[in-house]
Motif scaffolding. Structure first.
Motif, mmCIF file in Angstrom:
data_model
loop_
_atom_site.group_PDB
_atom_site.id
_atom_site.type_symbol
_atom_site.label_atom_id
_atom_site.label_comp_id
_atom_site.label_asym_id
_atom_site.label_seq_id
_atom_site.Cartn_x
_atom_site.Cartn_y
_atom_site.Cartn_z
ATOM 1 N N GLU A 166 -7.432 0.453 -2.083
ATOM 2 C CA GLU A 166 -6.523 0.645 -3.208
ATOM 3 C C GLU A 166 -7.221 1.511 -4.250
ATOM 4 O OE1 GLU A 166 -3.555 -2.395 -5.057
ATOM 5 O OE2 GLU A 166 -5.482 -2.622 -6.088
ATOM 6 N N THR A 196 6.724 -2.410 -7.388
ATOM 7 C CA THR A 196 6.668 -1.218 -6.564
ATOM 8 C C THR A 196 7.882 -0.369 -6.884
ATOM 9 O OG1 THR A 196 6.366 -0.375 -4.315
ATOM 10 C CG2 THR A 196 7.871 -2.222 -4.576
ATOM 11 N N TYR A 205 1.672 -3.485 0.452
ATOM 12 C CA TYR A 205 1.809 -2.081 0.786
ATOM 13 C C TYR A 205 2.487 -1.945 2.134
ATOM 14 C CZ TYR A 205 -1.274 -0.690 -3.023
ATOM 15 O OH TYR A 205 -1.820 -0.458 -4.258
ATOM 16 N N LYS A 240 1.919 0.707 -6.090
ATOM 17 C CA LYS A 240 1.904 -0.505 -6.897
ATOM 18 C C LYS A 240 1.836 -0.078 -8.357
ATOM 19 C CE LYS A 240 -0.991 -3.918 -5.938
ATOM 20 N NZ LYS A 240 -2.242 -4.725 -5.939
ATOM 21 N N GLU A 255 3.166 -7.182 -11.198
ATOM 22 C CA GLU A 255 3.017 -6.082 -10.249
ATOM 23 C C GLU A 255 4.367 -5.747 -9.630
ATOM 24 O OE1 GLU A 255 0.059 -7.290 -7.436
ATOM 25 O OE2 GLU A 255 -1.564 -7.049 -8.876
ATOM 26 N N PHE A 285 6.310 -6.448 -6.404
ATOM 27 C CA PHE A 285 5.398 -5.988 -5.353
ATOM 28 C C PHE A 285 5.089 -7.121 -4.399
ATOM 29 C CE2 PHE A 285 1.200 -5.174 -3.564
ATOM 30 C CZ PHE A 285 1.348 -3.872 -3.121
#
Length: 121
Positions: free
Chosen positions: A37, A98, A120, A85, A96, A117
């Motif tokens: 990340e 997305t 990923y 994110k 958090e 979020f």
């Protein structure tokens, strides 16, 4: 150069956000590639998060569906890819999210629809 309209708009923004993404990174010594990340934008970006409740009427006689749309307003000079994110701190609350859709680009800012979020892709 930031316009006077943009400066006035930013006075209403009371949040900050960081944008992170999952990226392949090669170790310079071992040359092994791993996923990590990394920050897409290092500094906290000024922003404003807003919530909008959406109601849809039921067509089959059941209850109406109420959902919430979360929008993030920030400068239109930042390009934020889908799936990043976005860590937003506003009113002493950090969460958090997305990016879920294509941003709406306006003259002095952009609006991005967010989802909580999970992970990923």
């Amino acid at each position: 150069m930031v316009s006077a309209r943009r400066k006035a708009l930013e006075r209403l923004w009371r949040g900050n956000c960081k944008v992170m993404m999952w990226k392949e990174v090669e170790d310079p010594i071992t040359h092994v590639t791993t996923h990590k990340e990394v920050a897409l934008y290092e500094d906290d970006l000024k922003c404003k998060m807003s919530h909008e409740k959406l109601t849809s009427a039921s067509t089959n006689g059941g209850p109406a569906i109420i959902s919430e749309q979360i929008k993030l307003s920030l400068g239109n000079e930042f390009e934020i890819p889908a799936g990043c994110k976005i860590i937003v701190t506003q009113d002493n609350v950090t969460e958090e999210y997305t990016r879920s859709g294509k941003p709406g680009i306006f003259m002095n800012h952009q609006e991005i629809v967010l989802e909580l979020f999970k992970e990923y892709a």
